[in-house]
Design an enzyme around this catalytic site. Structure first.
Site, mmCIF file in Angstrom:
data_model
loop_
_atom_site.group_PDB
_atom_site.id
_atom_site.type_symbol
_atom_site.label_atom_id
_atom_site.label_comp_id
_atom_site.label_asym_id
_atom_site.label_seq_id
_atom_site.Cartn_x
_atom_site.Cartn_y
_atom_site.Cartn_z
ATOM 1 N NE ARG A 23 -1.250 -1.329 3.850
ATOM 2 C CZ ARG A 23 -1.442 -1.512 4.791
ATOM 3 N NH1 ARG A 23 -2.936 -0.596 5.264
ATOM 4 N NH2 ARG A 23 -0.840 -1.485 6.241
ATOM 5 C CD GLU A 28 6.038 6.891 16.638
ATOM 6 O OE1 GLU A 28 4.904 5.870 17.644
ATOM 7 O OE2 GLU A 28 7.222 6.800 17.206
ATOM 8 C CG ASN A 49 7.408 27.610 11.045
ATOM 9 O OD1 ASN A 49 6.416 27.797 11.966
ATOM 10 N ND2 ASN A 49 8.058 27.849 12.229
ATOM 11 C CG HIS A 62 17.223 32.463 7.963
ATOM 12 N ND1 HIS A 62 16.758 31.615 7.378
ATOM 13 C CD2 HIS A 62 17.738 33.170 8.179
ATOM 14 C CE1 HIS A 62 16.266 31.846 6.812
ATOM 15 N NE2 HIS A 62 17.406 33.011 6.345
ATOM 16 C CE LYS A 72 14.519 27.367 14.017
ATOM 17 N NZ LYS A 72 15.012 28.125 12.299
ATOM 18 C CG HIS A 119 18.158 25.443 9.695
ATOM 19 N ND1 HIS A 119 16.805 25.296 9.109
ATOM 20 C CD2 HIS A 119 18.309 23.726 9.328
ATOM 21 C CE1 HIS A 119 17.030 24.748 8.303
ATOM 22 N NE2 HIS A 119 17.680 23.537 8.599
ATOM 23 C CE1 TYR A 132 10.947 26.864 10.801
ATOM 24 C CE2 TYR A 132 10.161 26.126 9.507
ATOM 25 C CZ TYR A 132 10.893 26.506 9.597
ATOM 26 O OH TYR A 132 11.192 28.475 9.269
ATOM 27 C CE LYS A 169 15.625 37.478 6.713
ATOM 28 N NZ LYS A 169 14.513 36.816 7.520
ATOM 29 C CG ASP A 170 18.251 34.486 3.195
ATOM 30 O OD1 ASP A 170 18.345 35.110 4.563
ATOM 31 O OD2 ASP A 170 17.346 33.172 2.588
#
Length: 181
Positions: A23, A28, A49, A62, A72, A119, A132, A169-170
């Site tokens: 299937r 988990e 997120n 970040h 995270k 990260h 995350y 920004k990055d």
């Protein structure tokens, strides 16, 4: 679930047990008690997120600062990314060191990233869906970052910079030395 230590203190690669039959698959994605038993760490996640990115999109590096620093647990739901972390904890034996792992919808690995880490990730597939969990709520005034191509962190993105897609920004984040003068 299998949990492997990375070369960075308190950062773990999490490999879920995958059940597969005619299937499809079942897994988990997180079990708080089992994770705590395997690592000695008990994180209570309060916010989930998700982002969608196209090939070549680089998001990072970040982090959240101070009282709003976040632990995270990151994973890829669809696609493939190069996931990168940097230890920004000055009192850590791995301060200034980086680690990277391929996270994708085939290996279904996750990365546990403790508070005090930067990260980022680079999408290596046509599209990625990245999800995350965070153990604290996002606070805009507490965000920080380090430029993705910082010479001191020396991250090997193994991807042509001219083909990377970054936010304004990055592109303008400070260097590691500017943050840790």
């Amino acid at each position: 679930m299998q949990v492997e230590e990375t070369p960075l203190k308190d950062c773990f690669l999490v490999k879920p047990k995958i059940f597969e039959d005619h299937r499809g698959i079942f897994l988990e994605t997180y079990h708080r008690q089992r994770f705590s038993e395997l690592t000695g760490i008990d994180s209570e996640f309060v916010q989930d997120n998700q982002s969608v990115s196209s090939f070549g999109v680089l998001r990072g590096m970040h982090y959240q600062k101070g009282d709003f620093a976040q632990t995270k647990l990151v994973r890829v739901i669809y696609g493939k990314v190069l996931d990168v972390v940097a230890d920004l904890r000055p009192d850590s034996p791995t301060f200034g060191k980086t680690y990277s792992a391929i996270l994708d919808d085939e290996n279904l690995h996750q990365l546990y990233i403790p508070k005090g880490f930067a990260h980022g990730f680079l999408t290596l597939s046509e599209k990625s869906v990245f999800a995350y969990k965070c153990d604290d709520y996002y606070k805009p005034g507490s965000e920080g970052g380090i430029i993705f191509n910082d010479p001191d962190l020396n991250i090997n993105w193994d991807f042509p910079v001219k083909e990377m897609i970054l936010s304004d920004k990055d592109k303008n984040l400070p260097t590691f030395k500017d943050v840790f003068k």
